[in-house]
Design a protein around this motif. Structure first.
Motif, short mmCIF file in Angstrom:
data_model
loop_
_atom_site.label_atom_id
_atom_site.label_comp_id
_atom_site.label_asym_id
_atom_site.label_seq_id
_atom_site.Cartn_x
_atom_site.Cartn_y
_atom_site.Cartn_z
N VAL A 126 8.83 -9.14 1.69
CA VAL A 126 8.50 -9.51 3.40
C VAL A 126 6.65 -9.40 3.34
CG1 VAL A 126 7.58 -7.88 5.37
CG2 VAL A 126 9.42 -6.82 3.95
N ALA A 127 6.46 -10.77 4.16
CA ALA A 127 5.68 -11.38 4.22
C ALA A 127 4.88 -10.60 5.23
CB ALA A 127 5.66 -13.05 4.58
N LEU A 128 3.31 -10.51 4.99
CA LEU A 128 2.10 -9.72 5.53
C LEU A 128 0.92 -10.54 5.32
CD1 LEU A 128 3.19 -5.85 4.42
CD2 LEU A 128 3.98 -6.88 5.74
N PRO A 129 0.47 -10.85 6.79
CA PRO A 129 -0.72 -11.10 6.87
C PRO A 129 -1.75 -10.68 5.44
CG PRO A 129 -0.21 -10.55 8.74
CD PRO A 129 1.08 -9.60 7.80
N ASN A 130 -2.58 -11.54 4.69
CA ASN A 130 -2.94 -10.54 4.06
C ASN A 130 -5.24 -10.27 4.20
OD1 ASN A 130 -4.86 -13.05 4.52
ND2 ASN A 130 -3.99 -13.76 2.22
N ASP A 131 -4.53 -10.22 5.14
CA ASP A 131 -6.60 -9.89 6.30
C ASP A 131 -6.28 -8.22 6.60
OD1 ASP A 131 -6.72 -9.59 9.43
OD2 ASP A 131 -4.67 -11.24 8.53
N PRO A 132 -7.54 -7.43 6.15
CA PRO A 132 -7.04 -6.24 6.48
C PRO A 132 -6.55 -5.68 7.82
CG PRO A 132 -8.95 -6.58 5.57
CD PRO A 132 -8.81 -7.23 5.81
N THR A 133 -6.70 -5.75 8.71
CA THR A 133 -6.72 -5.22 9.54
C THR A 133 -5.31 -5.81 10.16
OG1 THR A 133 -7.78 -6.70 11.59
CG2 THR A 133 -8.78 -4.58 10.74
N VAL A 165 6.27 5.73 0.47
CA VAL A 165 8.25 5.62 1.06
C VAL A 165 8.34 3.98 1.10
CG1 VAL A 165 9.95 6.54 1.97
CG2 VAL A 165 8.45 8.04 2.14
N ASN A 166 9.62 3.59 0.80
CA ASN A 166 9.79 3.03 0.18
C ASN A 166 11.48 3.08 -0.16
OD1 ASN A 166 9.94 -0.31 0.09
ND2 ASN A 166 8.60 -0.71 -1.24
N PRO A 167 12.42 3.01 0.00
CA PRO A 167 13.62 3.28 -0.05
C PRO A 167 14.12 2.25 -0.31
CG PRO A 167 13.57 3.28 2.35
CD PRO A 167 11.84 3.08 1.70
N LYS A 168 13.97 1.28 0.62
CA LYS A 168 14.24 -0.23 0.41
C LYS A 168 14.28 -1.34 -1.40
CE LYS A 168 17.76 -1.48 3.90
NZ LYS A 168 17.88 -2.37 4.69
N GLN A 169 13.33 -0.08 -1.89
CA GLN A 169 12.16 -1.37 -2.61
C GLN A 169 11.78 -2.73 -2.44
OE1 GLN A 169 10.38 0.31 -6.08
NE2 GLN A 169 11.73 2.19 -4.23
N LEU A 170 11.11 -2.06 -1.34
CA LEU A 170 11.03 -4.33 -0.65
C LEU A 170 9.35 -4.54 -1.10
CD1 LEU A 170 11.36 -3.56 2.82
CD2 LEU A 170 12.53 -4.51 2.14
N LYS A 171 9.93 -6.03 -1.52
CA LYS A 171 8.77 -6.49 -1.95
C LYS A 171 7.83 -7.72 -1.05
CE LYS A 171 11.61 -7.34 -5.91
NZ LYS A 171 12.45 -8.73 -6.72
N PHE A 172 6.90 -7.11 -1.41
CA PHE A 172 5.05 -7.99 -0.37
C PHE A 172 4.91 -8.83 -0.53
CE2 PHE A 172 6.23 -3.10 0.80
CZ PHE A 172 6.37 -2.94 1.55
N VAL A 173 4.44 -9.34 0.72
CA VAL A 173 4.22 -10.96 0.03
C VAL A 173 2.87 -10.88 0.85
CG1 VAL A 173 4.01 -13.65 -0.46
CG2 VAL A 173 6.04 -11.76 -0.83
N GLU A 174 1.70 -10.93 0.90
CA GLU A 174 0.52 -10.84 1.42
C GLU A 174 -0.35 -12.97 1.55
OE1 GLU A 174 -2.15 -7.43 1.31
OE2 GLU A 174 -1.46 -7.65 -0.54
N LEU A 175 0.09 -13.16 2.90
CA LEU A 175 -0.29 -14.49 2.44
C LEU A 175 -1.62 -14.61 4.00
CD1 LEU A 175 3.00 -15.95 3.12
CD2 LEU A 175 1.72 -15.93 1.17
N ASP A 176 -2.11 -15.53 3.75
CA ASP A 176 -3.63 -16.21 4.96
C ASP A 176 -2.74 -15.82 6.52
OD1 ASP A 176 -5.83 -17.54 5.99
OD2 ASP A 176 -4.15 -18.55 7.28
#
Length: 262
Positions: A126-133, A165-176
Motif C-alpha cells: 500500500v502506497a501512502l503519502p510520506n508527509d505527516p498529516t 491491527v493489520n489482519p492482511k499484514q499489509l506492507k506500507f510504502v511511504e512516498l512523496d
C-alpha cells in the motif's frame, strides 16, 4: 537564488487601483499542480476587478510553498488543508495563518490490480503519502474501512508505527505525495490526494475504491503571513476566491471532485 525563483510565474494586468490601495504591487499566490492552478486563474480575473494584481507561482510539491510564504517570496498560498499548515508551523515556527477556506478535496484509494478493497491480498503493498498529516489522513481512510486498526487517539498524526491491527499484514510504502500515482502499477493499493489523482488521469468519483467523506475536516485554505492577516488586500483576495463566479467555475468544471468550502 530565492525559493520563488525556482517556480513558474504567470501574471495578470492591474485592475481598478482604488480597491487595491495599500496592497503589494503584485500578490504572488503559490499553488501546486491540480485544481488550484485553474481555480486561481479564475480568482485572478475577479481580483483584478477589485484592484488586485494577482500572479500564480507554481511549485511542484507540497514542501516548498509554505517556506516561500514565510520567507517573503510569495504573499499567499492556496494548496493545503489547515492540519498540514499547523504541522509545518509546529516544526518550523513560521508565522503563517489561515485567511479563508477554498475547496474540499477528498482523498481516495486506487488500484490498478484490484476492483475492491476486499480483493487486496494478504501481504499486499500500500502506497501512502510520506508527509505527516496526509500520511495520517491516508491511514485513517484505511482504518475507517476496516483494513487496519490504529492506536487510540492518533488521528491525523498517525504513522505506520501506530498501526495496531493489520489482519492482511499489509506492507506500507511511504512516498512523496506527488509521486504516488506513478507507483500505481507497482502496488496493490495507493492512497492519492485528489489533485495528483486528477493530474494522473484518474477519476476520483468513479475510479477510487474508497473516498473520504466530503464533509470531513480536510478543508483547503488560503494562507498568509500572520503580519498580513488584517490587511485589506487579504480580505479582498479571500473575497475574490469566495465569489460567485469562482464558485460557479468549481461546480461546473469539477462536478463534485472538488467542492467549494464556503
Amino acid at each position: 537564488m530565492t525559493v520563488a525563483a525556482a517556480a513558474v510565474g504567470v501574471g495578470v494586468g492591474v485592475g481598478a487601483a482604488a480597491a487595491g490601495e495599500g496592497a503589494p504591487a503584485v500578490i504572488r499566490v503559490g499553488v501546486v499542480p491540480g485544481p488550484d492552478v485553474k481555480i486561481v486563474e479564475q480568482v485572478k480575473k475577479v481580483a483584478a476587478q477589485r484592484g488586485l494584481n494577482v500572479e500564480l507561482v507554481q511549485f511542484s510539491d507540497y514542501v516548498i510553498p509554505n517556506q516561500a510564504l514565510a520567507s517573503g517570496d510569495i504573499e499567499a498560498n492556496a494548496f493545503q488543508h489547515e492540519p498540514y499548515l499547523r504541522n509545518q508551523i509546529a516544526s518550523t515556527g513560521w508565522k503563517l495563518v489561515r485567511a479563508g477556506d477554498t475547496i474540499i478535496s477528498p482523498m481516495g484509494a486506487y488500484s490498478a490490480r484490484h476492483r475492491s478493497l476486499d480483493a487486496v491480498p494478504a501481504g499486499g503493498t500500500v502506497a501512502l503519502p510520506n508527509d505527516p498529516t496526509n500520511g495520517g489522513r491516508a491511514l485513517k481512510l484505511l482504518a475507517g474501512r476496516g483494513l487496519i486498526g490504529l492506536k487510540e487517539g492518533r488521528g491525523a498524526s498517525a504513522t505506520v508505527h501506530d498501526v495496531t491491527v493489520n489482519p492482511k499484514q499489509l506492507k506500507f510504502v511511504e512516498l512523496d505525495a506527488a509521486q504516488i500515482a506513478r507507483s500505481l502499477p507497482d502496488v496493490d493499493l495507493a492512497v492519492i490526494n485528489s489533485n495528483y489523482a486528477v493530474e494522473a488521469g484518474l477519476d476520483p468519483l468513479g475510479g477510487a475504491l474508497v473516498r473520504e467523506d466530503v464533509n470531513g475536516p480536510w478543508v483547503n485554505i488560503i494562507a498568509v503571513r500572520e503580519a498580513d492577516l488584517g490587511k485589506p488586500w487579504v480580505k479582498e483576495l479571500v473575497a475574490a476566491y469566495q465569489s460567485e463566479p469562482v464558485r460557479a467555475f468549481i461546480l461546473g468544471k469539477y462536478r463534485g471532485v472538488y467542492v467549494p468550502a464556503w
